[in-house]
Design an enzyme around this catalytic site. Structure first.
Site, short mmCIF file in Angstrom:
data_model
loop_
_atom_site.label_atom_id
_atom_site.label_comp_id
_atom_site.label_asym_id
_atom_site.label_seq_id
_atom_site.Cartn_x
_atom_site.Cartn_y
_atom_site.Cartn_z
N ASP A 74 -6.25 -14.07 10.12
CA ASP A 74 -7.28 -14.72 10.93
C ASP A 74 -7.54 -16.16 10.48
O ASP A 74 -7.28 -16.52 9.33
CB ASP A 74 -8.60 -13.95 10.83
CG ASP A 74 -8.61 -12.68 11.67
OD1 ASP A 74 -7.54 -12.29 12.17
OD2 ASP A 74 -9.68 -12.08 11.80
N HIS A 220 -6.58 -13.52 5.66
CA HIS A 220 -6.86 -14.86 6.20
C HIS A 220 -5.86 -15.85 5.63
O HIS A 220 -5.67 -15.90 4.40
CB HIS A 220 -8.29 -15.30 5.85
CG HIS A 220 -9.35 -14.47 6.50
ND1 HIS A 220 -9.74 -13.23 6.00
CD2 HIS A 220 -10.10 -14.68 7.61
CE1 HIS A 220 -10.68 -12.73 6.78
NE2 HIS A 220 -10.92 -13.59 7.76
#
Length: 254
Positions: A74, A220
């Site tokens: 993400d 991430h």
């Protein structure tokens, strides 16, 4: 799946009964205050728990006996770390899905194209990913989603059918927007908390302790600790003969 409309109607009815009893001096006003507090707490819980499917259906894992897993990233693309993530994935012959923020897609189109060129998938992660994005109206969400979809298609020629809500928060307004745009809403069932924990070993151990076939892992690619964490995870999954696939492949797994 929790029926939000039914639950909210029931809660409203309970509050009305409490108000009536308070007016008749049969109950203390504290009963109403406590009920409202409990309601707000429960609302927060269901908003942050995608697997409960309260507002919209979310794909959080796949029930399968095959040793396949979906790695997801993400908040990218990041100009420094995303290319290094791609290099690690290539080294271990792994595929992944990148849920990209539209404003970052706009700044780094070459990285977005590299993601596609290397056989990975791209998902929509809103345009702004602002801290207050969960309070947007249906129209606000539509603008966020459509703007990012258009950027991804313009750069890559590929239309994404994947969307992941920022912070994993779903709301009735978001659900209404997704009914219009029609993507698969993607969650996870293994959260690394790599934005909270800083020690790579702590993060990778947390992930690996919850591994099972069909899992979706949340990472991430916007920070440095992602690299040692990813390398450790890839080493272990490779040694255990897991196939690391995109969300598209996991979702349509035959």
């Amino acid at each position: 799946m929790i029926n939000f409309k039914l639950a909210s109607s029931f809660f409203t009815l309970i509050c009305c009964v409490f108000i009536l009893f308070i007016a008749l001096e049969l109950l203390s006003i504290w009963w109403l205050i406590i009920s409202l507090l409990v309601g707000f707490i429960l609302l927060g819980m269901v908003s942050f728990t995608m697997s409960w499917n309260c507002f919209t259906q979310a794909f959080t894992h796949k029930k399968t006996t095959k040793k396949i897993i979906a790695l997801t990233f993400d908040d990218g693309p990041h100009p420094e770390y995303t290319p290094k993530v791609l290099a690690l994935l290539k080294q271990y012959e792994a595929k992944a899905t990148f849920f990209c923020i539209g404003k970052h897609v706009e700044k780094h189109p070459e990285i977005v194209q590299a993601i596609i060129n290397q056989g990975h998938s791209i998902g929509n992660h809103s345009y702004t990913h602002s801290n207050t994005i969960a309070f947007k109206s249906k129209q606000g969400w539509l603008e966020e989603i459509k703007r990012t979809d258009a950027l991804i298609t313009k750069i890559t020629g590929v239309s994404t059918k994947l969307f992941r809500p920022p912070f994993g928060v779903t709301t009735p307004h978001l659900a209404a927007a997704l009914k219009v745009t029609g993507p698969i809403c993607v969650g996870w069932n293994i959260r690394s908390f790599d934005t909270f924990f800083k020690t790579p070993k702590t993060i990778s151990n947390r992930v690996l302790n919850h591994i099972h076939p069909g899992s979706i892992i949340l990472l991430h690619d916007k920070q440095e600790n992602c690299l040692p964490v990813l390398e450790h995870i890839l080493q272990v999954l490779h040694a255990e003969h897991y196939d690391m696939v995109t969300i598209n492949t996991l979702y349509d797994e035959k």
